[in-house]
Design an enzyme around this catalytic site. Structure first.
Site, PDB file in Angstrom:
ATOM      1  N   THR A 138      78.377 -21.494  62.940  1.00 50.81           N
ATOM      2  CA  THR A 138      78.123 -21.668  64.578  1.00 50.81           C
ATOM      3  C   THR A 138      78.683 -20.725  65.292  1.00 50.81           C
ATOM      4  O   THR A 138      79.748 -19.981  64.991  1.00 50.81           O
ATOM      5  CB  THR A 138      78.634 -23.167  64.905  1.00 50.81           C
ATOM      6  OG1 THR A 138      78.452 -23.266  66.415  1.00 50.81           O
ATOM      7  CG2 THR A 138      80.033 -23.239  64.744  1.00 50.81           C
ATOM      8  N   ASP A 139      77.997 -20.498  66.344  1.00 51.47           N
ATOM      9  CA  ASP A 139      78.431 -19.313  67.181  1.00 51.47           C
ATOM     10  C   ASP A 139      79.893 -19.800  68.081  1.00 51.47           C
ATOM     11  O   ASP A 139      80.701 -18.863  68.623  1.00 51.47           O
ATOM     12  CB  ASP A 139      77.338 -18.921  68.539  1.00 51.47           C
ATOM     13  CG  ASP A 139      76.887 -19.889  69.047  1.00 51.47           C
ATOM     14  OD1 ASP A 139      77.203 -21.147  68.913  1.00 51.47           O
ATOM     15  OD2 ASP A 139      75.883 -19.976  70.108  1.00 51.47           O
ATOM     16  N   GLU A 140      80.004 -21.124  68.194  1.00 54.62           N
ATOM     17  CA  GLU A 140      81.260 -21.667  68.715  1.00 54.62           C
ATOM     18  C   GLU A 140      82.603 -20.977  68.087  1.00 54.62           C
ATOM     19  O   GLU A 140      83.603 -21.103  69.001  1.00 54.62           O
ATOM     20  CB  GLU A 140      81.098 -22.996  68.783  1.00 54.62           C
ATOM     21  CG  GLU A 140      79.964 -23.888  69.366  1.00 54.62           C
ATOM     22  CD  GLU A 140      80.188 -25.228  69.849  1.00 54.62           C
ATOM     23  OE1 GLU A 140      81.083 -25.773  69.955  1.00 54.62           O
ATOM     24  OE2 GLU A 140      79.076 -25.807  70.423  1.00 54.62           O
ATOM     25  N   TYR A 163      86.103 -29.108  66.822  1.00 51.49           N
ATOM     26  CA  TYR A 163      84.947 -28.768  66.094  1.00 51.49           C
ATOM     27  C   TYR A 163      84.891 -27.405  65.980  1.00 51.49           C
ATOM     28  O   TYR A 163      84.920 -26.999  64.590  1.00 51.49           O
ATOM     29  CB  TYR A 163      83.764 -29.349  66.903  1.00 51.49           C
ATOM     30  CG  TYR A 163      82.147 -28.597  66.240  1.00 51.49           C
ATOM     31  CD1 TYR A 163      81.735 -29.075  65.135  1.00 51.49           C
ATOM     32  CD2 TYR A 163      81.732 -27.601  66.767  1.00 51.49           C
ATOM     33  CE1 TYR A 163      80.862 -28.360  64.397  1.00 51.49           C
ATOM     34  CE2 TYR A 163      80.654 -26.958  66.455  1.00 51.49           C
ATOM     35  CZ  TYR A 163      80.019 -27.431  65.288  1.00 51.49           C
ATOM     36  OH  TYR A 163      78.902 -26.741  64.749  1.00 51.49           O
ATOM     37  N   LYS A 167      85.200 -25.640  62.076  1.00 56.16           N
ATOM     38  CA  LYS A 167      84.113 -24.638  61.556  1.00 56.16           C
ATOM     39  C   LYS A 167      84.810 -23.250  61.292  1.00 56.16           C
ATOM     40  O   LYS A 167      84.346 -22.585  60.093  1.00 56.16           O
ATOM     41  CB  LYS A 167      83.020 -24.582  62.506  1.00 56.16           C
ATOM     42  CG  LYS A 167      82.103 -25.715  62.739  1.00 56.16           C
ATOM     43  CD  LYS A 167      81.619 -26.175  61.552  1.00 56.16           C
ATOM     44  CE  LYS A 167      80.475 -25.367  60.742  1.00 56.16           C
ATOM     45  NZ  LYS A 167      79.743 -25.687  59.670  1.00 56.16           N
TER      46      LYS A 167
END
Ligand code: NAD
Ligand code: DAU
Length: 357
Positions: A138-140, A163, A167
């Protein structure tokens, strides 16, 4: 992709994984796809109904942390590729119950990498296109942007929620397996997906479902946080290109070229639902309720996907206008799906996670 290959797809009963399998299984009849999914609250076998009887598809209910199960599956099916979607994926849940995220997202990813390492030859990364481990991230992991700038493949990691931290840890393990063991890993970091089969805890399906039912539509803080919205079918097309053509060790960012402030996105969705339902103007906008902000809420995400465009010739085909219209249309045509996934079976989820951890 070669013929007579066998692909393990983890988390394929969830939102993006199901869209990926619904695209790939009919398109590649000579490739066998095995879906391994634990069927948490977010996974639903009915998402795969259209392919459940396909000769090249097989479903296994199980946990990616179960190393004996993984070893047995690699032995039985001789996987040459892994496409790894399985994860706990909702930021708000990670704030409530982070241990479940460490378990599935970190331990589960390492278990899967290790199973592939045990099963594949030592020179797997050098074996042409035969072996691939596509790790979906994810870009997060890159943290939060100010009002300008974009993430790209060189942006340093700065995860800020449990989260995104889980990741990020998984991404580091995936790269470590490439550098240390030569496992042919490829990573993708995607932006906010939306489209069919997304569990209605995420913003887009939540707004559609609450607008339909006339329930309050919660907007966190002032609604000025910005996300880049990627139509899930465009994401799946990018993942197919990565699976087939990306060289081992590479990372690709995937974005929708569609930045929007949350409040603007919510208002557009309200208007789309009202138009289809033939309601008076502003009916659903009146349901918008500003609520307490998410702790540590990232301000803005934006993606520079020029590497994917230049190297693998991919671009998003849906802009926000047609993607949102198609999405609203899908949810309005599938009230039975919304009803089924919202039933009480997921409400004791936290309790189960705590007792398992
Ligand atoms: P989702 O929550 O809809 O689906 C996750 C699936 O994984 C579910 O079917 C669930 O049952 C399964 N799963 C969870 N833990 C498992 C375990 N321990 N063993 C086996 N199966 C397990 O998630 P999604 O939105 O489809 O996201 C898929 C992947 O893409 C995730 O890795 C996520 O981090 C990543 N991603 C999501 C987005 C997004 O906007 N949704 C964007 C970029 C990346
Ligand atoms: O950026 C990619 C990520 O996008 C994925 O890795 C995650 O798996 C996925 O869940 C998503 O994370 P977000 O936190 O951005 O998505 P969510 O739909 O939860 O929220 C989108 C924005 O809307 C965010 O700024 C928070 C806000 N929000 C969300 C909900 C659920 C609200 O204002 N109200 C809400 O009720």
């Amino acid at each position: 992709m070669q013929t007579e290959t066998s692909v393990l797809v983890t988390g394929g009963a969830g939102f993006i994984g199901a869209n990926f399998l619904l695209r790939m299984v009919p398109k590649h009849p000579d490739t066998r796809f095995v879906c391994l999914d634990r069927l948490t609250y977010a996974g639903n076998a009915m998402n795969l109904r259209a392919i459940e009887d396909a000769a090249n598809f097989h479903f296994v209910q199980g946990d990616i942390c179960d190393t004996a199960l993984l070893g047995g599956l690699f032995e039985e099916h001789g996987f040459t590729s892994v496409v790894h979607f399985a994860a706990e994926s909702h930021v708000d849940r990670s704030i409530e119950a982070p241990l479940a995220f460490a378990r599935s997202n970190v331990e589960g990813t390492v278990a899967l990498l290790e199973a592939a390492r045990q099963a594949w030859p030592e020179d797997a990364a050098g074996a042409g296109d035969r072996y691939r481990f596509v790790h979906i991230s994810t870009d997060e992991v890159f943290g939060s942007l100010g009002d300008s700038g974009q993430f790209d493949e060189a942006t340093p990691y700065d995860p800020r929620s449990p989260y995104s931290a889980s990741k990020a840890a998984a991404d580091h393990f995936a790269r470590a397996y490439f550098h240390t063991y030569g496992l042919p890993v490829v990573l993708t970091n995607g932006s906010n997906n939306y489209g069919p089969f997304q569990f209605p805890e995420k913003l887009v399906p939540l707004v559609i479902s609450n607008a339909l039912d006339g329930r309050a539509i919660p907007v966190y803080g002032t609604g000025e946080n910005v996300r880049d919205w990627l139509y899930v079918k465009d994401h799946c097309a990018a993942l197919e290109a990565v699976l087939r053509r990306a060289p081992p060790g590479e990372t690709y960012l995937v974005g929708g070229d569609s930045e929007a402030r949350n409040i603007d996105l919510v208002e557009r969705l309200c208007d789309l639902v009202d138009a289809v339902e033939d309601r008076p103007e502003g009916y659903s906008r009146d349901l918008i309720t500003f609520v307490e902000d998410r702790p540590g809420h990232d301000h803005r995400y934006a993606i520079d996907f020029s590497k994917l465009e230049a190297e693998l010739d991919w671009q998003p085909e849906h802009d926000l206008t047609d993607g949102l219209r198609a999405t609203v249309d899908w949810y309005l045509r599938h009230p039975d799906w919304l009803e089924a996934v919202r039933d009480d079976s997921y409400r004791d989820y936290y309790a189960r996670q705590y007792s398992e951890a």
